[in-house]
Design an enzyme around this catalytic site. Structure first.
Site, mmCIF file in Angstrom:
data_model
loop_
_atom_site.group_PDB
_atom_site.id
_atom_site.type_symbol
_atom_site.label_atom_id
_atom_site.label_comp_id
_atom_site.label_asym_id
_atom_site.label_seq_id
_atom_site.Cartn_x
_atom_site.Cartn_y
_atom_site.Cartn_z
ATOM 1 N N ARG A 129 37.679 89.692 40.300
ATOM 2 C CA ARG A 129 37.989 88.582 39.598
ATOM 3 C C ARG A 129 38.687 87.699 40.858
ATOM 4 N NH1 ARG A 129 42.016 90.260 34.986
ATOM 5 N NH2 ARG A 129 42.005 92.333 35.822
ATOM 6 N N ALA A 178 41.841 100.797 46.288
ATOM 7 C CA ALA A 178 40.300 101.150 46.365
ATOM 8 C C ALA A 178 39.393 100.196 45.224
ATOM 9 C CB ALA A 178 39.912 102.647 45.680
ATOM 10 N N ASN A 196 60.068 63.038 84.641
ATOM 11 C CA ASN A 196 59.411 61.923 83.811
ATOM 12 C C ASN A 196 58.153 61.751 83.528
ATOM 13 O OD1 ASN A 196 60.822 59.883 81.488
ATOM 14 N ND2 ASN A 196 59.075 58.929 82.556
ATOM 15 N N ASN A 203 45.187 89.817 40.572
ATOM 16 C CA ASN A 203 43.850 90.143 40.026
ATOM 17 C C ASN A 203 42.983 88.819 40.160
ATOM 18 O OD1 ASN A 203 44.103 92.656 38.787
ATOM 19 N ND2 ASN A 203 45.351 91.647 37.242
ATOM 20 N N GLY A 227 38.810 105.790 38.557
ATOM 21 C CA GLY A 227 40.266 105.996 37.810
ATOM 22 C C GLY A 227 41.470 105.952 38.800
#
Length: 484
Positions: A19, A14, A388, A239, A88
């Site tokens: 960065r 999530a 060919n 990150n 969190g």
């Protein structure tokens, strides 16, 4: 791999990934032929989880669409769960739990969507250690010389895990601990369901930490252990772009090593890039500067490289490809391709056929033993066995509105610098004279000649190029005595 299977795996995906500085969600960035999230989903599936949940929030629609697209081609669909505004890892895991069947019991593994080197074997080993110890929670840990800003593992006198403290909340003695939290856990499902609602946000970050479940489980008398992983790379997350490249290199090194141990010669692994889904047969040689991407499949006794890029391409036993690029193509057994060839989607080269230097093909089926040796564009064509195609031939397949097909029969011969204007049929055993522009059918045994008659104009150089070195050479040649 252990026989232990998690009942569920919850993948936390999530985060915003700021960065990365990218319009693309972090977990959808590619590495080794899959996305970061794709690797996490592979590991969960390989560990045999009954249910897998991906918890998402940032760019929710893009990530959900990606999961659903994979579900369409997978036998074990992955559940999408949405994290709300509460931040969190604890809240993310809680949202994932809510998406699981209410009657599901057993072990749930919580992992992340940005650890692409984590393997199914490691998830299974974590699950096995958790079950064998009778633990209510197991933390996968690593021991680092420089633990940086990772969460620290605080152990009790008996060696069990007392708690996990985030770096920003840790005291100086706690920061001196070198054992760190990987962010990967195994929990008893019932315990996790019971304890997560008790976790608050009273911490430096104001977030609901899944790590707080450890202390709560111990307060209840539960046994909490650490499962130390020596292979630190498996717990490394991405990150930023630098870490993406670092983990990409490590992943590629491991893929190359796996193939070499299976009997493939890779002359220079440092310049060879192989995606995770590529298969390569024994005694194949991969020369420097090669990229084998997507679902490419290479047979045995093949030589690839140098400087070759193959994407979703199938190469059969004994073929050779050098300094070429191919996409969604098939190269037959014993065939040769290159140098400087470009095989576009739909190219199929038959056994012992040849696509040579500076040749581009597209949607072309070239028969066994047929040759397209040099400087040719061959698009929307079927070329029979043993035919060919002379140097400089152009298959003129587009009239500005639609594409047309050219058929060249078996053992036919197309002379150099010819233009074959589609739609066109050249039968078996036919010839096309060099320099011809062919617009009509050629029957078996015929030779087609479609070029202007040669006309030599006397005195043209003297009149039009007087005073040039060419004129001087012509005059000298004309004045020279003739020999019989």
């Amino acid at each position: 791999m252990s026989d232990a299977r998690p009942s569920a795996v919850i993948i936390l995906a999530a985060g915003e990934g700021t960065r990365m500085k990218s319009k693309t969600p972090k977990v959808l960035h590619p590495i080794g032929g899959d996305t970061l999230l794709g690797h996490a989903m592979r590991a969960a599936s390989g560990a045999g989880a009954d249910s897998t949940v991906v918890v998402i929030r940032h760019q929710r629609d893009r990530v959900a669409a990606y999961v659903e697209e994979r579900n369409a081609s997978s036998g074990t669909p992955v559940i999408v769960a949405d994290q709300d505004e509460v931040k969190g890892t604890g809240r993310a895991a809680e949202c994932g739990l809510d998406a699981l069947p209410a009657d599901l019991t057993g072990t749930v593994v919580v992992t992340m969507g940005d650890v692409p080197l984590l393997t199914a074997e490691t998830i299974s080993a974590l699950t096995a250690a958790h079950v064998e110890a009778g633990a209510v929670a197991t933390v996968m840990t690593s021991v680092l010389e420089d633990a940086k800003m990772y969460g620290r593992i605080i152990r009790g006198a008996d060696g069990s895990v007392e708690r996990i403290v985030e770096f920003k909340d840790a005291t100086e003695p706690e920061r001196a601990v070198r054992e760190i939290n990987s962010g990967i856990y195994a929990f008893d499902l019932d315990v996790l369901r019971r304890q997560l609602p008790r976790v608050g946000t009273d911490n430096a970050q104001g977030e609901k930490y899944i790590t707080d479940v450890i202390a709560l489980a111990r307060e209840e008398g539960g046994h909490v252990i650490a499962h130390v992983l020596e292979d630190l790379w498996q717990t490394e997350g991405v990150n930023d772009r630098t870490q993406l490249a670092q983990l990409g290199r490590v992943l590629n090194d491991r893929v190359c090593e796996r193939h070499m141990r299976a009997g493939v010669t890779i002359v220079d692994p440092a310049t060879t890039w192989i995606d995770v889904d590529v298969t390569i047969g024994a005694d194949t040689v991969i020369r420097p500067g090669t990229q084998l991407l997507g679902a490419t499949s290479i047979g045995e006794d093949v030589v690839i490289g140098p400087d070759v890029t193959l994407v979703d391409t199938e190469v059969h036993d004994g073929a050779e490809v050098k300094r070429a690029e191919a996409h969604l193509a098939v190269i037959g057994a014993g065939a040769t391709v290159g140098p400087y060839s470009y095989l576009r989607p739909g190219t199929e080269l038959g056994a012992k056929g040849k696509i040579g230097g500076f040749v581009e093909t597209k949607n072309a089926k070239i028969g066994a033993g047929a040759k397209v040796p040099h400087l040719t564009y061959c698009g929307d064509a079927v070329i029979g066995d043993g035919a060919n195609i002379g140097a400089g031939t152009i298959f003129a397949n587009y009239d500005g509105v639609s594409k047309g097909r050219t058929n060249v029969g078996a053992h036919s011969f197309v002379g150099s610098n010819s233009v074959l204007v589609a739609p066109l049929d050249i039968a078996d055993g036919a010839y096309v004279a060099a320099g011809s522009a062919i617009t009509g059918a050629v029957e078996p045994g015929q030779i087609a000649i479609a070029r202007g008659q040669q006309r030599n104009v006397d005195g043209w150089v003297e009149r039009r190029r007087a005073g040039t070195t060419t004129a001087q050479a012509a005059q000298a040649a004309q004045s020279a005595p003739r020999t019989s």
